[in-house]
Design a protein around this motif. Structure first.
Motif, PDB file in Angstrom:
ATOM      1  N   THR A   1      -8.134   3.991   4.286  1.00 27.95           N
ATOM      2  CA  THR A   1      -8.016   2.541   4.110  1.00 27.95           C
ATOM      3  C   THR A   1      -7.794   2.265   2.620  1.00 27.95           C
ATOM      4  O   THR A   1      -8.378   2.944   1.762  1.00 27.95           O
TER       5      THR A   1
ATOM      6  N   THR B   1      -6.142  -1.898   4.399  1.00 24.77           N
ATOM      7  CA  THR B   1      -4.908  -1.447   5.043  1.00 24.77           C
ATOM      8  C   THR B   1      -5.185  -0.092   5.672  1.00 24.77           C
ATOM      9  O   THR B   1      -5.543   0.863   4.991  1.00 24.77           O
TER      10      THR B   1
ATOM     11  N   VAL C   1      -4.350   3.350   7.525  1.00 20.12           N
ATOM     12  CA  VAL C   1      -3.268   4.334   7.635  1.00 20.12           C
ATOM     13  C   VAL C   1      -3.840   5.591   8.277  1.00 20.12           C
ATOM     14  O   VAL C   1      -4.845   6.127   7.811  1.00 20.12           O
TER      15      VAL C   1
ATOM     16  N   HIS D   1      -0.994   6.779   0.793  1.00 21.70           N
ATOM     17  CA  HIS D   1      -0.811   5.673  -0.148  1.00 21.70           C
ATOM     18  C   HIS D   1       0.604   5.118  -0.063  1.00 21.70           C
ATOM     19  O   HIS D   1       0.807   3.892  -0.126  1.00 21.70           O
TER      20      HIS D   1
ATOM     21  N   ALA E   1       0.723   2.903   2.850  1.00 19.97           N
ATOM     22  CA  ALA E   1       0.001   1.656   2.562  1.00 19.97           C
ATOM     23  C   ALA E   1       0.840   0.725   1.690  1.00 19.97           C
ATOM     24  O   ALA E   1       0.808  -0.502   1.860  1.00 19.97           O
TER      25      ALA E   1
ATOM     26  N   GLU F   1       3.163  -1.069   3.898  1.00 23.73           N
ATOM     27  CA  GLU F   1       2.466  -2.168   4.569  1.00 23.73           C
ATOM     28  C   GLU F   1       2.274  -3.342   3.617  1.00 23.73           C
ATOM     29  O   GLU F   1       2.430  -4.506   4.004  1.00 23.73           O
TER      30      GLU F   1
END
Length: 363
Positions: free
Chosen positions: A162, A216, A218, A264, A267, A270
């Protein structure tokens, strides 16, 4: 050597009978399945620790929050699994192939910062599987026998990354506002008809948006394509607890195989979608165009977290099928085979019925 034993490798025995204590889903307790003794899991009152991202990406300070963990590798499907229980025999949670305990090896992993403990116990997940399988149309009979065998339904903690960050973005684009014109057009029959046509007026727009992007999510492991269906990959992250290895007792834990750097990058993708959504909201109007956007992320942190799922696998005619139950909310999804003969006889029976109806109608 004694001092090097890590927390996730410690086994805790019942003070009454000596059996191993296991985590009791839906509680903050470990319990003995033989005599019923329970002990409370100590949860860190300070909550989670968000780790600074870039020191880890540059390999600085990684050892501070890492530890050694024992792993079992499935030679059939490639899944890497850690077990918090002394199994005499163990099968892979994904493909049910036997794992060789003598093949255990040690690896470093970034210690989980949080875990969402199982809220659904194994018996309830078994009942969810049972109802699901019984409702399947045209399922082979031996599918129902296999899918209902609790021996092959295992609780698994899945690894996720996250990411948190402060997001700011500047943009240029256009705001579109709808208007309508009435036109005379010829329809498919050649007749002239009145038709209302929607058009768009475009106006220049630019600005800046900012805000906090929280958690977020992942996925951090993907040995095989499309394993856990997105249908059940929804968890209430408000139920996360600060990591304590006692929550893992009696369950299998999968180690991440997607590195932090790759997680990362996902993310950031996103975050770009979030930034575009914020820009469109800021532009307003009926529709929007974004011609240029410059996004910046700052104060980036991350956690390695573990999320619960029950897995059952079954082989039919040489093909493998998986079934999944979300260990927090009980949602279920899976792939399944079809019985050729059930479908064949159903079609045959339907054709016979149709033939009888035709004959009766002609008589």
């Amino acid at each position: 050597m004694e001092e090097s034993i890590q927390k996730t490798e410690l086994k805790k025995s019942c003070i009454n009978c000596g059996a191993e204590l296991k985590y009791k889903p839906g509680t903050t307790n470990v319990s003995c399945e033989y005599c019923g003794h329970q002990e409370t899991i100590s949860v860190d009152p300070n909550g989670f620790e968000e780790l600074e991202l870039y020191p880890y990406l540059s390999e600085m300070g990684a050892q501070r929050h890492s530890e050694e963990i024992s792993m079992l590798h499935c030679k059939n499907c490639g899944a890497n699994q850690h077990v918090e229980e002394n199994y005499k025999s163990l099968h892979c949670v994904y493909c049910s192939m036997p794992l060789v305990l003598e093949d255990q090896y040690k690896e470093e992993w970034i210690l989980p910062g949080a875990v969402l403990p199982f809220q659904v116990d194994q018996q309830k997940s078994y009942q969810i599987f049972k109802r699901w399988v019984q409702r399947l149309w045209f399922a082979p009979n031996n599918l129902k026998k296999a899918a209902l065998d609790p021996q092959f339904t295992k609780g698994l903690y899945l690894p996720y990354w996250t990411f948190d960050a402060q997001l700011s973005a500047t943009y240029r684009g256009q705001r579109g506002e709808y208007y309508y014109e009435t036109k005379r057009v010829r329809n498919s029959q050649g007749k002239m008809v009145t038709q209302r046509v929607r058009k768009t007026r475009w106006y220049p727009a630019s600005g800046q948006v900012s805000g906090f992007v929280d958690d977020t999510l992942v996925e951090a492991s993907k040995q095989r394509k499309g394993r856990v269906p997105s249908k059940i990959a929804r968890w209430n992250l408000q139920l996360l607890q600060p990591f304590n290895s006692s929550f893992l007792r009696g369950f299998v834990t999968e180690k991440y195989t997607i590195p932090l750097k790759q997680g990362h990058l996902a993310a950031k993708g996103e975050a770009e979608q979030i930034a575009k959504r914020w820009c469109r909201q800021d532009i307003g109007g009926d529709t929007q165009r974004i011609s240029h956007m410059n996004m910046q992320l700052s104060e980036e942190t991350f956690k390695h977290i573990l999320l619960p799922v029950y897995v059952s696998s079954y082989r039919y005619n040489g093909k493998e099928y998986n079934f999944f139950v979300n260990g927090e909310n009980g949602s279920i999804s899976g792939t399944r085979p079809y019985s050729f003969w059930k479908i064949f006889f159903t079609i045959l029976f339907s054709l016979v019925i149709i033939g009888i109806i035709i004959l009766v109608s002609k008589s």
